[in-house]
Design an enzyme around this catalytic site. Structure first.
Site, PDB file in Angstrom:
ATOM      1  N   LYS A 119     -16.465  19.057  56.096  1.00  7.73           N
ATOM      2  CA  LYS A 119     -16.512  20.449  55.616  1.00  7.73           C
ATOM      3  C   LYS A 119     -16.833  21.219  56.925  1.00  7.73           C
ATOM      4  CE  LYS A 119     -17.607  19.625  50.942  1.00  7.73           C
ATOM      5  NZ  LYS A 119     -18.288  18.160  50.309  1.00  7.73           N
ATOM      6  N   SER A 157     -23.312  22.217  44.949  1.00 14.45           N
ATOM      7  CA  SER A 157     -22.136  23.135  45.296  1.00 14.45           C
ATOM      8  C   SER A 157     -21.893  24.197  44.459  1.00 14.45           C
ATOM      9  CB  SER A 157     -21.089  22.070  45.249  1.00 14.45           C
ATOM     10  OG  SER A 157     -20.696  21.418  44.327  1.00 14.45           O
ATOM     11  N   HIS A 190     -22.811  19.608  52.220  1.00 11.73           N
ATOM     12  CA  HIS A 190     -22.514  21.345  52.200  1.00 11.73           C
ATOM     13  C   HIS A 190     -23.886  21.910  52.754  1.00 11.73           C
ATOM     14  CE1 HIS A 190     -19.662  22.395  49.425  1.00 11.73           C
ATOM     15  NE2 HIS A 190     -19.807  21.334  48.549  1.00 11.73           N
TER      16      HIS A 190
HETATM   17  C1  LIG Z   1     -17.826  17.310  49.588  1.00  9.51           C
HETATM   18  C2  LIG Z   1     -18.934  16.451  49.168  1.00  9.51           C
HETATM   19  C3  LIG Z   1     -18.855  14.874  49.290  1.00  9.51           C
HETATM   20  C4  LIG Z   1     -17.628  14.315  49.741  1.00  9.51           C
HETATM   21  O1  LIG Z   1     -17.303  14.308  51.004  1.00  9.51           O
HETATM   22  P1  LIG Z   1     -15.906  13.656  51.501  1.00  9.51           P
HETATM   23  O2  LIG Z   1     -16.301  13.639  53.142  1.00  9.51           O
HETATM   24  O3  LIG Z   1     -15.009  14.799  51.526  1.00  9.51           O
HETATM   25  O4  LIG Z   1     -15.554  12.442  51.005  1.00  9.51           O
HETATM   26  C5  LIG Z   1     -19.977  14.060  49.148  1.00  9.51           C
HETATM   27  N1  LIG Z   1     -20.905  14.693  48.673  1.00  9.51           N
HETATM   28  C6  LIG Z   1     -21.277  15.875  48.639  1.00  9.51           C
HETATM   29  C7  LIG Z   1     -22.528  16.432  48.192  1.00  9.51           C
HETATM   30  C8  LIG Z   1     -19.981  16.735  48.854  1.00  9.51           C
HETATM   31  O5  LIG Z   1     -20.276  18.115  48.859  1.00  9.51           O
END
Ligand SMILES: *Cc1c(COP(=O)(O)O)cnc(C)c1O
Length: 398
Positions: free
Chosen positions: A241, A182, A210
């Protein structure tokens, strides 16, 4: 007793405030989108994970309302008691199909998916080999497992190979990586990782939070992009997301793995089932992705315009084709101050984006991270580039 703890916490809070590490919440006064209202003014949003621009899409909102009307608000149960509906089963089937996996198990969030995937599968005679920059939820999930843990330097295939050799005596090996990291928006080297996994007899897990929904020719994820869909054993991902942005996570993979997780995975067994609104909306997102490639194409086009535009202005921007576009200040000694001052002035100019500096990123690695969305119009992107030109000149960044 609390008097003493309260005093300690006040001291610690003051200390992180002094170090500039205190995280404030900016309060939105309306829905998520390309334009958001904060502090009474409307600004362009370049820091949401709303990659496909579906977070407030009327079709998705309508699907959530329809599910609410048909199924009610909550289930008041975990899945295996009385919290499984036809809609959960349908969403699991459609996610399996979309991700190219045999079966899928839903969680309240990807944090829970990662919290519940390692411990049931990997006992102390097994080994988990994990990228140093993997997401916090992977780090925590791995900690819960009894398996031995091997960390490899970020994206370093030589070190990964060394770790796989060290773990050759383990009963089972699992290489774990974020599909997209990220902070830089860089993609895992999945073909090489899968080759090494074959060579040293290891399973592969990719957290594609992502990437799911917009990476690869039909948006299935990094495994689609790299042509390794049949070589990845487990995908964990989020509905929070690109896929609507509300909440929810999933683990998708081989049939027996998912079946075992339904029996043993603690965040699944001991936490409530996903609300029907979210299931209905997520199904609508998947329908949109099947029938309308427009958002997928738009986010790809937008990230390219943003990346090229910033580079043309003279900013330090990496090559890439992911909507995460980091603007670096590596050529400047005062990189952290520059990132901080620029993001403040950009907000004043109507562009909301976040500056990251040490310790969130390595020393000297301060940056402003932009995230493109299919919700951005050409005019939005032009306004962002114009603001970067003006603010960048003011601070000597270009
Ligand atoms: C955002 C993210 C998470 C967490 O996701 P949620 O559904 O908000 O708990 C887990 N792993 C990665 C790589 C992320 O970017």
């Amino acid at each position: 007793m609390y008097g003493k703890l309260g005093e300690v916490l006040r001291g610690e809070l003051d200390a992180i405030r002094d170090q500039g590490l205190y995280k404030d919440e900016r309060v939105l006064q309306g829905p998520q989108g390309a334009e958001i209202t904060v502090g009474g003014s409307t600004v362009l949003n370049f820091c949401a994970n709303n990659y496909l621009g579906l977070a407030s899409d009327p079709r998705v909102v309508e699907a959530a309302k329809a599910a609410l009307d048909k199924w009610g608000y909550g289930l008041s149960s975990v899945r295996f008691i009385c919290g499984t509906t036809e809609l959960h089963k349908q969403l699991e089937a459609e996610l399996s199909d979309f991700l190219g996996m045999e079966d899928t198990i839903l969680y309240a969030a990807c944090f829970d998916a990662n919290g519940g995937v390692f411990e049931p599968l990997l006992a102390k005679d097994s080994a988990i080999i994990t990228d140093q920059l993997n997401h916090a939820s992977i780090i925590d999930g791995v900690r819960l497992a009894k398996a031995r843990r091997f960390i490899y330097d970020h994206a370093d295939m030589n070190v990964l190979e060394d770790r796989l050799k060290e773990a050759q005596d383990a009963a089972f090996r699992l290489v774990v990586t974020d599909g997209v990291f990220s902070m830089d928006g860089d993609l895992a080297k999945l073909p090489e990782i899968c080759d090494l996994a074959d060579k040293y007899d290891s399973l592969v897990l990719v957290d594609d939070s992502h990437a799911t929904g917009f990476t690869g020719p039909s948006g299935r994820g990094t495994h689609e992009k790299f042509g390794v869909m049949d070589r990845v054993d487990i995908v964990t991902t989020t509905l929070g997301k690109a896929l609507g942005g509300a909440l929810g996570g999933a683990t998708s993979g081989r049939k027996e793995i998912v079946e075992w997780l339904r029996q043993k995975s603690r965040p699944y067994l001991f936490s409530n089932s996903l609300p029907m609104m979210i299931c209905g909306a997520a199904l609508e997102v998947l329908r949109i992705l099947r029938e309308d490639p427009e958002p997928l194409r738009t986010v790809a086009k937008n990230q390219a315009k943003l990346r090229d535009g910033l580079r043309d202005l003279g900013f330090d921007v990496d090559e890439g084709d992911h909507p995460i576009v980091p603007v670096h200040f590596r050529r400047h000694d005062d990189d952290a101050i520059m990132a901080q001052n620029m993001s403040r002035d950009l907000l004043a100019a109507g562009i909301y984006c976040i500056g990251f500096s040490f310790p969130v990123v390595p020393r000297g690695g301060a940056r402003i991270r932009l995230q493109a969305s299919a919700a951005h119009s050409d005019a939005h992107l032009d306004r962002c580039l114009a603001a970067f030109a003006e603010v960048g000149k003011k601070h000597g960044a270009i």
